[in-house]
Enzyme design. Structure first.
Site, short mmCIF file in Angstrom:
data_model
loop_
_atom_site.label_atom_id
_atom_site.label_comp_id
_atom_site.label_asym_id
_atom_site.label_seq_id
_atom_site.Cartn_x
_atom_site.Cartn_y
_atom_site.Cartn_z
N ASP A 69 0.84 -1.19 0.00
CA ASP A 69 0.00 0.00 0.00
C ASP A 69 0.88 1.25 0.00
O ASP A 69 1.98 1.24 0.58
CB ASP A 69 -0.89 0.03 1.24
CG ASP A 69 -1.98 -1.05 1.20
OD1 ASP A 69 -2.19 -1.64 0.12
OD2 ASP A 69 -2.60 -1.29 2.25
N ARG A 70 0.40 2.29 -0.61
CA ARG A 70 1.19 3.52 -0.75
C ARG A 70 1.80 4.01 0.56
O ARG A 70 2.99 4.36 0.59
CB ARG A 70 0.34 4.61 -1.40
CG ARG A 70 1.09 5.93 -1.55
CD ARG A 70 0.38 6.89 -2.45
NE ARG A 70 1.16 8.13 -2.55
CZ ARG A 70 1.13 8.95 -3.59
NH1 ARG A 70 0.37 8.68 -4.62
NH2 ARG A 70 1.86 10.04 -3.61
#
Length: 244
Positions: A69-70
Site C-alpha cells: 500500500d502507498r
C-alpha cells in the site's frame, strides 16, 4: 515537461540484486506502480535507476511481483526478467512467497499470538475493504498470523505473517479485531490523528530464487521515528534472524 518527468525521485535503498531479482526498501508514500496521482512510482523509479546504473538503452524490463500500500514502506521484490517474473508470481500463488510485517497497533491483544481468518470484500468504488460473512459474492478469505513482541503506553508492537495477499488485509483484519494500526487514516480514523504516518512496515520477503532455487530472504527495519522509537526492536531483530 510532464509532472512525472520533472519530479525528484526518492532514494530507494537496494537490499538484494542479481541478474534476475531486485530487492529494495520501498519509501513510504510512494505508489508501487503508476496511479491516478501521477506521482513517481516504484516501477518508474527503479527502471530509471537500472537504465542509469547499467547504461541500458531503450525500455528496461521490471516485473511487479507483489504490492505494498502507498503509505507502507519496507522490503519489496521485483523481477528483472520475464522468466523470473513468471516463477516469482507462481511462488506467490503457491504461497511459497513469504511476507512478514511489523505494525504498531492500538491496545493490547488478549492473546499474545494467534491467527486471524476473515472474509474480506473490496468496494472498488470507494477503494475500501471490509470484513463480511462467508458466502458473500466477491468476498475472499484472508489469513494472517500475529505475535505480540512488546507493549508500551497502550500500544503493541506486532509481528505479522501474511498467508494471503488481500488488499489492505492487515489494516482491515486488525481493525476488525479491535486493534487499528497507529496512524491508519482509512481504517482507524476514530483513534488516529490527521497527518500521522501509518505504522506498518514490510520487514521480510522470502522466496525460492527463480533460477537457483536457493532460499532468499530480504529484510528491512522500520525507521527510527515515532512510534517505532517507543519500542526496543531487539526482539524483532531476533525474530527475523531465524529467516536469515
Amino acid at each position: 515537461m510532464s509532472r512525472r518527468e520533472s519530479a525528484v525521485y526518492p532514494v530507494v535503498p537496494i537490499l538484494f540484486e542479481d541478474n534476475h531479482v531486485l530487492g529494495v526498501a520501498k519509501p513510504v508514500n510512494v505508489p508501487s506502480q503508476e496511479d491516478a496521482t501521477g506521482d513517481p512510482d516504484m516501477l518508474t523509479i527503479l527502471k530509471q535507476d537500472i537504465k542509469e546504473r547499467f547504461n541500458k538503452p531503450g525500455n528496461v524490463f521490471l516485473g511487479l511481483v507483489h504490492r505494498l500500500d502507498r503509505p507502507v514502506g519496507g522490503a519489496m521484490v521485483f523481477a528483472k526478467t520475464s522468466k523470473a517474473a513468471s516463477r516469482l508470481s507462481e511462488a506467490v500463488r503457491s504461497r511459497s512467497f513469504r511476507k512478514q510485517y511489523v505494525a504498531v497497533v492500538h491496545g493490547i491483544p488478549s492473546k499474545p499470538s494467534g491467527r486471524l481468518v476473515d472474509m474480506l470484500y473490496k468496494d472498488a468504488k470507494t477503494n475500501t475493504v471490509h470484513v463480511t460473512s462467508e458466502g458473500t459474492d466477491g468476498a475472499k478469505e484472508a489469513i494472517l498470523d500475529y505475535t505480540v513482541l512488546q507493549t508500551s503506553e497502550g500500544f503493541s508492537l506486532v509481528l505479522i505473517e501474511l498467508h494471503t495477499g488481500r488488499p489492505h488485509q492487515i489494516r482491515v483484519q486488525l481493525n476488525h479485531a479491535g486493534h487499528p494500526l497507529f496512524g491508519d487514516q482509512k481504517y482507524g480514523s476514530k483513534v488516529n490523528k490527521a497527518g500521522q504516518q501509518i505504522a506498518l512496515w514490510s520487514v521480510l520477503v522470502g522466496f525460492p530464487h527463480p533460477v537457483t532455487k536457493e532460499d532468499i530472504s530480504i529484510h528491512s527495519m522500520p525507521p527510527p521515528v515515532y512510534p517505532w522509537t517507543s519500542f526496543s526492536l531487539d526482539k524483532l531483530e531476533l525474530a527475523l534472524q531465524a529467516y536469515r
